[in-house]
Design a protein around this motif. Structure first.
Motif, PDB file in Angstrom:
ATOM      1  N   ALA A  24     -22.178  -5.937  -2.846  1.00  0.00           N
ATOM      2  CA  ALA A  24     -21.414  -7.194  -2.890  1.00  0.00           C
ATOM      3  C   ALA A  24     -21.974  -8.138  -3.733  1.00  0.00           C
ATOM      4  N   HIS A  25     -23.099  -8.396  -3.859  1.00  0.00           N
ATOM      5  CA  HIS A  25     -23.591  -9.053  -5.030  1.00  0.00           C
ATOM      6  C   HIS A  25     -23.279  -8.734  -6.385  1.00  0.00           C
ATOM      7  N   VAL A  26     -23.418  -7.450  -6.700  1.00  0.00           N
ATOM      8  CA  VAL A  26     -22.926  -6.583  -7.877  1.00  0.00           C
ATOM      9  C   VAL A  26     -21.514  -7.197  -8.318  1.00  0.00           C
ATOM     10  N   HIS A  27     -20.754  -6.792  -7.306  1.00  0.00           N
ATOM     11  CA  HIS A  27     -19.395  -7.013  -7.246  1.00  0.00           C
ATOM     12  C   HIS A  27     -18.974  -8.449  -7.589  1.00  0.00           C
ATOM     13  N   GLU A  28     -19.560  -9.507  -6.965  1.00  0.00           N
ATOM     14  CA  GLU A  28     -19.449 -10.791  -7.251  1.00  0.00           C
ATOM     15  C   GLU A  28     -19.774 -11.308  -8.804  1.00  0.00           C
ATOM     16  N   LEU A  29     -20.898 -10.723  -9.051  1.00  0.00           N
ATOM     17  CA  LEU A  29     -21.352 -10.919 -10.362  1.00  0.00           C
ATOM     18  C   LEU A  29     -20.233 -10.361 -11.480  1.00  0.00           C
ATOM     19  N   LEU A  30     -19.969  -9.475 -11.362  1.00  0.00           N
ATOM     20  CA  LEU A  30     -18.863  -8.606 -12.192  1.00  0.00           C
ATOM     21  C   LEU A  30     -17.488  -9.363 -12.054  1.00  0.00           C
ATOM     22  N   ASN A  31     -17.110 -10.090 -11.150  1.00  0.00           N
ATOM     23  CA  ASN A  31     -15.984 -10.671 -11.035  1.00  0.00           C
ATOM     24  C   ASN A  31     -15.967 -12.039 -11.497  1.00  0.00           C
ATOM     25  N   SER A  32     -17.121 -12.642 -11.706  1.00  0.00           N
ATOM     26  CA  SER A  32     -17.384 -14.116 -11.983  1.00  0.00           C
ATOM     27  C   SER A  32     -17.299 -14.261 -13.648  1.00  0.00           C
ATOM     28  N   ASP A  33     -16.916 -15.372 -13.806  1.00  0.00           N
ATOM     29  CA  ASP A  33     -17.075 -15.619 -15.329  1.00  0.00           C
ATOM     30  C   ASP A  33     -18.303 -16.292 -15.836  1.00  0.00           C
ATOM     31  N   GLY A  34     -19.351 -15.924 -14.871  1.00  0.00           N
ATOM     32  CA  GLY A  34     -20.681 -16.409 -15.517  1.00  0.00           C
ATOM     33  C   GLY A  34     -21.074 -18.102 -15.293  1.00  0.00           C
ATOM     34  N   LYS A  35     -19.995 -18.726 -14.539  1.00  0.00           N
ATOM     35  CA  LYS A  35     -20.231 -20.096 -14.579  1.00  0.00           C
ATOM     36  C   LYS A  35     -20.324 -20.452 -12.942  1.00  0.00           C
ATOM     37  N   PRO A  36     -21.201 -21.348 -12.597  1.00  0.00           N
ATOM     38  CA  PRO A  36     -21.152 -21.691 -11.235  1.00  0.00           C
ATOM     39  C   PRO A  36     -19.826 -22.461 -10.724  1.00  0.00           C
ATOM     40  N   ASN A  37     -19.356 -21.982  -9.512  1.00  0.00           N
ATOM     41  CA  ASN A  37     -17.945 -22.540  -9.011  1.00  0.00           C
ATOM     42  C   ASN A  37     -18.749 -23.971  -8.331  1.00  0.00           C
ATOM     43  N   GLU A  38     -17.703 -24.673  -7.813  1.00  0.00           N
ATOM     44  CA  GLU A  38     -17.969 -26.133  -7.316  1.00  0.00           C
ATOM     45  C   GLU A  38     -18.904 -26.050  -6.211  1.00  0.00           C
ATOM     46  N   LYS A  39     -18.968 -25.016  -5.247  1.00  0.00           N
ATOM     47  CA  LYS A  39     -19.804 -25.080  -4.300  1.00  0.00           C
ATOM     48  C   LYS A  39     -21.114 -24.683  -4.917  1.00  0.00           C
ATOM     49  N   GLU A  40     -21.272 -23.934  -5.809  1.00  0.00           N
ATOM     50  CA  GLU A  40     -22.710 -23.308  -6.394  1.00  0.00           C
ATOM     51  C   GLU A  40     -23.028 -24.658  -7.276  1.00  0.00           C
ATOM     52  N   ARG A  41     -22.184 -25.393  -7.680  1.00  0.00           N
ATOM     53  CA  ARG A  41     -22.562 -26.356  -8.400  1.00  0.00           C
ATOM     54  C   ARG A  41     -23.257 -27.466  -7.581  1.00  0.00           C
ATOM     55  N   ALA A  42     -22.742 -27.767  -6.659  1.00  0.00           N
ATOM     56  CA  ALA A  42     -23.162 -28.879  -5.403  1.00  0.00           C
ATOM     57  C   ALA A  42     -24.593 -28.368  -5.371  1.00  0.00           C
ATOM     58  N   VAL A  43     -24.600 -27.308  -4.908  1.00  0.00           N
ATOM     59  CA  VAL A  43     -25.997 -26.708  -4.138  1.00  0.00           C
ATOM     60  C   VAL A  43     -26.960 -26.713  -5.464  1.00  0.00           C
ATOM     61  N   LEU A  44     -26.767 -26.409  -6.615  1.00  0.00           N
ATOM     62  CA  LEU A  44     -27.621 -26.589  -7.680  1.00  0.00           C
ATOM     63  C   LEU A  44     -28.126 -28.053  -7.969  1.00  0.00           C
ATOM     64  N   ILE A  45     -27.142 -29.012  -7.795  1.00  0.00           N
ATOM     65  CA  ILE A  45     -27.460 -30.487  -8.207  1.00  0.00           C
ATOM     66  C   ILE A  45     -28.408 -30.895  -6.961  1.00  0.00           C
ATOM     67  N   LYS A  46     -28.188 -30.490  -5.473  1.00  0.00           N
ATOM     68  CA  LYS A  46     -29.030 -31.015  -4.596  1.00  0.00           C
ATOM     69  C   LYS A  46     -30.467 -30.471  -5.015  1.00  0.00           C
ATOM     70  N   ARG A  47     -30.487 -28.989  -5.318  1.00  0.00           N
ATOM     71  CA  ARG A  47     -31.966 -28.616  -5.476  1.00  0.00           C
ATOM     72  C   ARG A  47     -32.721 -29.363  -6.437  1.00  0.00           C
ATOM     73  N   ILE A  48     -31.833 -29.684  -7.674  1.00  0.00           N
ATOM     74  CA  ILE A  48     -32.294 -30.353  -8.766  1.00  0.00           C
ATOM     75  C   ILE A  48     -32.768 -31.885  -8.339  1.00  0.00           C
ATOM     76  N   GLU A  49     -32.147 -32.453  -7.406  1.00  0.00           N
ATOM     77  CA  GLU A  49     -32.328 -33.792  -6.915  1.00  0.00           C
ATOM     78  C   GLU A  49     -33.530 -33.886  -6.203  1.00  0.00           C
ATOM     79  N   ARG A  50     -33.684 -32.729  -5.107  1.00  0.00           N
ATOM     80  CA  ARG A  50     -34.689 -32.674  -4.511  1.00  0.00           C
ATOM     81  C   ARG A  50     -36.094 -32.479  -5.244  1.00  0.00           C
ATOM     82  N   ALA A  51     -35.826 -31.364  -6.124  1.00  0.00           N
ATOM     83  CA  ALA A  51     -37.078 -31.344  -7.031  1.00  0.00           C
ATOM     84  C   ALA A  51     -37.657 -32.390  -7.871  1.00  0.00           C
TER      85      ALA A  51
END
Length: 88
Positions: A24-51
């Motif tokens: 499923a992860h491989v499938h998701e990777l191959l079907n993505s455009d390589g850019k984080p979607n809004e949900k992933e982007r929000a998670v990344l921003i929270k992680r950066i802020e916490r760090a």
């Protein structure tokens, strides 16, 4: 390595896998455009802020301590009874 050779190698590796979660992860990777979607982007921003907050508050460790912690964590996971049951 040529594109054709890469495709052949990737197909061979995927054909050897039976773990649905991995596939499923491989499938998701191959079907993505390589850019984080809004949900992933929000998670990344929270992680950066916490760090950044951890760094500002002095909650850091040396590279040696980080390596020791990672090594202990790997050893615990390898010796975990649930992991042994998964391998059986």
């Amino acid at each position: 390595m040529t594109t054709a050779a890469l495709k052949k190698k990737i197909k061979s590796l995927v054909d050897q896998k039976s773990d649905a979660r991995f596939l499923a992860h491989v499938h998701e990777l191959l079907n993505s455009d390589g850019k984080p979607n809004e949900k992933e982007r929000a998670v990344l921003i929270k992680r950066i802020e916490r760090a950044e907050a951890d760094f500002t508050a002095g909650r850091t460790m040396s590279v040696d301590e980080a390596r020791k912690r990672i090594k202990r964590s790997i050893q615990r996971r390898r010796s975990s009874p649930s992991r042994k049951a998964d391998r059986a």
